[in-house]
Scaffold this active site. Structure first.
Site, PDB file in Angstrom:
ATOM      1  N   THR A 165       0.868  -1.188   0.000  1.00 10.70           N
ATOM      2  CA  THR A 165       0.000   0.000   0.000  1.00 10.70           C
ATOM      3  C   THR A 165       0.904   1.238   0.000  1.00 10.70           C
ATOM      4  O   THR A 165       1.343   1.677  -1.049  1.00 10.70           O
ATOM      5  CB  THR A 165      -0.971  -0.003   1.197  1.00 10.70           C
ATOM      6  OG1 THR A 165      -0.246  -0.250   2.412  1.00 10.70           O
ATOM      7  CG2 THR A 165      -2.031  -1.086   1.024  1.00 10.70           C
ATOM      8  N   THR A 202      -0.615  -1.573   9.040  1.00 16.44           N
ATOM      9  CA  THR A 202      -1.262  -2.780   8.577  1.00 16.44           C
ATOM     10  C   THR A 202      -0.218  -3.722   8.017  1.00 16.44           C
ATOM     11  O   THR A 202       0.260  -3.584   6.925  1.00 16.44           O
ATOM     12  CB  THR A 202      -2.266  -2.497   7.462  1.00 16.44           C
ATOM     13  OG1 THR A 202      -1.736  -1.400   6.680  1.00 16.44           O
ATOM     14  CG2 THR A 202      -3.595  -2.031   7.984  1.00 16.44           C
ATOM     15  N   GLU A 285       6.320   4.827   7.261  1.00 15.01           N
ATOM     16  CA  GLU A 285       5.824   6.074   6.667  1.00 15.01           C
ATOM     17  C   GLU A 285       6.592   7.278   7.217  1.00 15.01           C
ATOM     18  O   GLU A 285       6.555   7.560   8.418  1.00 15.01           O
ATOM     19  CB  GLU A 285       4.328   6.216   6.952  1.00 15.01           C
ATOM     20  CG  GLU A 285       3.502   5.194   6.179  1.00 15.01           C
ATOM     21  CD  GLU A 285       2.036   5.197   6.541  1.00 15.01           C
ATOM     22  OE1 GLU A 285       1.260   4.632   5.752  1.00 15.01           O
ATOM     23  OE2 GLU A 285       1.662   5.737   7.590  1.00 15.01           O
TER      24      GLU A 285
END
Length: 412
Positions: A165, A202, A285
């Site tokens: 993702t 996740t 991130e």
């Protein structure tokens, strides 16, 4: 015990190419089915074993569990750990989607089962992406049918891309384990970048081996290896609705894992899991630095992990590392609130081996040297509690403005 030690001494582990499909007996396919908006972005993968496999899974401890987690847990219970495939999509978590979400997760397993000639319960399912959005199930079904018709060996790298993702790069690794009783291979892939603190972010992880392993022993090895790899990392302290870690054992190598060979299997799982876990942290991130927080001289390993995790998750520690500020006070404060017995007069703190705090007093004369070390892309923080002989390490990353931007715009 002597036999086990002899096997361990004569076992070697070497990296090999091939990722998740490096072990014999596994095929995969990956494609763009239309979940992700970007044209051509891979968002669906199927991993299948040529016959049947032992299977095991670890799942999020979050009580808000996504539909694929609920379905996969039930399937493992029904089959007692046997199956033939895993289907996974990215771009949509299928979490908090009610009965429709459960029906869609079951539909994914049914479509794979129909294509492969097995029972739906012999298929596991995983999803990752935005929470609270319904799967475009018609597109997914069409994608599953196409993927199952194009399964092939040695295509693991495409599958590793299809599960991503916000990951900045794919994560895959494979090894060959050579023992006195023969060789077997282990391949793995994982995804995860934000919402990471697996408590089994996740995070999704998939491991395949061609060793012959009973389901109970495979689950035992998976849990034990995850404890010091996937369960020893954190990006932001957030435990996802979808965390899943699966293992499949085809048995194609002919090497039977019993108690004597169990250490070889465990070492192999650790060898593929550790670089993937660290890859998740390095690709966190907005991350610019990996932080290894090691706690020594604790009363128990669990207490050492608790202190290390508290420090690694501290926004103040993470931002200090990002700014190359040797603020040992934030480290001491985090250790002191970790919920374990704590005597500040016995504590020492080091950054990159440089002593900054000892016996209740600072060593600020070393701050400038520590600040230089904090400019590196990997930073070691070491804390001695002076309370016992146990130790543990948790890996995390720094906290940057980019993390805020990514997560502030995640749905928009």
């Amino acid at each position: 015990m002597a036999d086990v030690m002899a096997v361990t001494r004569h076992t070697s582990i070497a990296p090999i190419d091939g990722g998740i499909t490096a072990p014999t007996g596994f095929r995969s396919a990956a494609l763009h089915c239309g979940i992700k908006a970007k044209a051509g972005a891979l968002d669906l993968a199927v991993l299948a074993v040529d016959t049947f496999a032992s299977m095991a899974g670890l799942f999020t401890t979050n009580l808000a569990q996504a539909a694929p987690v609920l379905v996969s847990k039930r399937h493992l219970d029904v089959t007692r750990g046997t199956g033939c495939a895993i289907v996974v999509n990215s771009g949509c978590a299928n979490a908090c989607t009610g009965e429709e979400g459960l029906a869609n997760a079951r539909r994914m397993t049914e479509e794979v089962a129909s294509a492969l000639g097995c029972e739906p319960e012999q298929v596991l399912v995983a999803s990752t992406g935005v929470i609270g959005v319904a799967l475009p199930i018609d597109r997914v079904v069409a994608g599953i049918q196409e993927a199952c018709s194009s399964l092939a060996h040695r295509k693991g790298s495409e599958a590793a891309q299809a599960i991503m993702t916000t990951d900045p790069f794919p994560k895959e690794h494979a090894v060959r384990v050579t023992t006195p009783r023969g060789s077997f291979s282990i391949g793995a892939m994982a995804k995860g970048s934000g919402m990471i603190e697996p408590n089994m972010a996740t995070m999704l992880g998939f491991i395949a081996t061609d060793a012959q392993v009973a389901p109970a022993m495979l689950h035992r090895a998976l849990a034990e290896s995850a404890r010091d790899t996937f369960n020893a990392i954190t990006v932001d302290g957030e435990c996802s609705t979808n965390d899943s870690l699966f293992a499949m054992a085809s048995g194609n190598s002919g090497v039977v894992i019993d108690e004597e060979l169990y250490p070889a299997l465990l070492d192999g799982l650790l060898s593929v899991s550790r670089p993937l876990a660290l890859g998740i942290v390095r690709g966190g991130e907005g991350a610019t630095k990996v932080i290894a927080v090691s706690v020594y001289d604790a009363n128990t390993v669990d207490e050492a992990r608790q202190v290390a995790r508290t420090i690694a998750n501290s926004p103040l520690v993470k931002t200090a590392v990002h700014g190359a500020d040797p603020n040992w006070g934030r480290i001491v404060a985090a250790a002191g609130r970790a919920g374990v017995r704590f005597d500040m007069q016995r504590v020492t703190v080091r950054i990159g081996g440089i002593l900054l705090f000892e016996n209740g007093l600072p060593h600020d004369e070393s701050a400038a040297r520590a600040a230089e070390i904090l400019k590196r892309d990997t930073v070691d923080i070491e804390i001695s509690l002076g309370a016992g002989n146990a130790s543990a390490t948790i890996w995390g990353c720094d906290l940057s403005a980019e993390y805020v931007r990514i997560n502030g715009e995640y749905r928009t």
